[in-house]
Write a protein that holds these residues in place. Sequence first.
Motif, PDB file in Angstrom:
ATOM      1  N   PHE A 181      -4.190  78.151   3.097  1.00  0.00           N
ATOM      2  CA  PHE A 181      -4.234  78.735   1.757  1.00  0.00           C
ATOM      3  C   PHE A 181      -3.115  78.175   0.884  1.00  0.00           C
ATOM      4  O   PHE A 181      -3.328  77.822  -0.286  1.00  0.00           O
ATOM      5  N   ILE A 182      -1.911  78.092   1.429  1.00  0.00           N
ATOM      6  CA  ILE A 182      -0.759  77.624   0.656  1.00  0.00           C
ATOM      7  C   ILE A 182      -0.956  76.180   0.194  1.00  0.00           C
ATOM      8  O   ILE A 182      -0.695  75.836  -0.965  1.00  0.00           O
ATOM      9  N   VAL A 183      -1.428  75.330   1.083  1.00  0.00           N
ATOM     10  CA  VAL A 183      -1.646  73.923   0.725  1.00  0.00           C
ATOM     11  C   VAL A 183      -2.723  73.805  -0.355  1.00  0.00           C
ATOM     12  O   VAL A 183      -2.568  73.057  -1.334  1.00  0.00           O
ATOM     13  N   LYS A 184      -3.810  74.543  -0.211  1.00  0.00           N
ATOM     14  CA  LYS A 184      -4.883  74.479  -1.203  1.00  0.00           C
ATOM     15  C   LYS A 184      -4.420  75.023  -2.551  1.00  0.00           C
ATOM     16  O   LYS A 184      -4.829  74.530  -3.611  1.00  0.00           O
ATOM     17  N   GLN A 211       4.803  65.690  -2.062  1.00  0.00           N
ATOM     18  CA  GLN A 211       5.537  65.504  -0.803  1.00  0.00           C
ATOM     19  C   GLN A 211       5.272  66.648   0.158  1.00  0.00           C
ATOM     20  O   GLN A 211       5.065  66.434   1.362  1.00  0.00           O
ATOM     21  N   VAL A 212       5.275  67.876  -0.338  1.00  0.00           N
ATOM     22  CA  VAL A 212       5.023  69.032   0.535  1.00  0.00           C
ATOM     23  C   VAL A 212       3.608  68.980   1.090  1.00  0.00           C
ATOM     24  O   VAL A 212       3.386  69.237   2.281  1.00  0.00           O
ATOM     25  N   VAL A 213       2.642  68.648   0.246  1.00  0.00           N
ATOM     26  CA  VAL A 213       1.248  68.578   0.703  1.00  0.00           C
ATOM     27  C   VAL A 213       1.070  67.479   1.735  1.00  0.00           C
ATOM     28  O   VAL A 213       0.432  67.678   2.784  1.00  0.00           O
ATOM     29  N   ALA A 214       1.646  66.304   1.464  1.00  0.00           N
ATOM     30  CA  ALA A 214       1.511  65.182   2.402  1.00  0.00           C
ATOM     31  C   ALA A 214       2.120  65.519   3.762  1.00  0.00           C
ATOM     32  O   ALA A 214       1.571  65.150   4.813  1.00  0.00           O
ATOM     33  N   ALA A 215       3.243  66.219   3.763  1.00  0.00           N
ATOM     34  CA  ALA A 215       3.922  66.578   5.009  1.00  0.00           C
ATOM     35  C   ALA A 215       3.117  67.580   5.828  1.00  0.00           C
ATOM     36  O   ALA A 215       3.290  67.681   7.044  1.00  0.00           O
TER      37      ALA A 215
END
Length: 250
Positions: free
Chosen positions: A144-147, A244-248
């Motif tokens: 959920f957080i990533v989306k 960067q957060v999403v890619a990680a």
Amino acid sequence: MADQITGHLIDRFVSALRPVVPLVSVWAHGSLAGGDYQPGRSDLDLIALLGRPCTAAEHQQLGEMHEALGRAIPLASRLHCSYPAVTALDDPARSHLTWAHEELMHRPVTPVTRRELHDFGLVLHGRPPTEILPLVTDGELADFIVKDLQNFWRPALDHPGRWTHDIWVDLGLLTLARATVTLQDGRLITKAEALDVLAGLGAPTDVVDDIRQRRYGTPGPADQQWINRRAELTLAFLGPAIDQVVAASL
């Protein structure tokens, strides 16, 4: 738990609600439950669990009750409450009747809210969330957080006019910091803790200080030059930081 005015508002809200809807429980999440509540600045985030969905008549009465509460207690303008039925808690994506920003709408009780309720939800009436609310797995929470970062916050950067408003700057930066920590170790942190995290992420110091002052200090009026500059600094930082957060996390 809260200051006297907030406590009075909650008591009056629960008392007014009980004759209107089939009330099972009332829970607080967000800043009030997490210990970071700032009277008059923080929203008052509540969940009122119902034994069944509202009827059309109850829907109307609910709106009238909230409007009357707002006329009686100005702080009620910050009271947001979702009204899920017990039988409708299984799907975190399902929308529920919600009073927010002084009107009725439909919103989901998100995985973040559900995790807050399980970890530190405050019981204001009835049974606790741990007895009723389905658990959210770490995977569901992270997904959920990533989306949310990908589908809401990243596209929002394409609308620079929004970022001249305090609420977009505040929520955008604080959401990024909180998302970063939760994705790293599963913890949910307060907005105060998120401000400290932002410094470590390389967020613009002047903007972080601005948020801190408006939330915890005594801010003076902001001129248009600073508002525009703050928007530029926020946009320049948030885009690469979200990527960067999403890619990680992938």
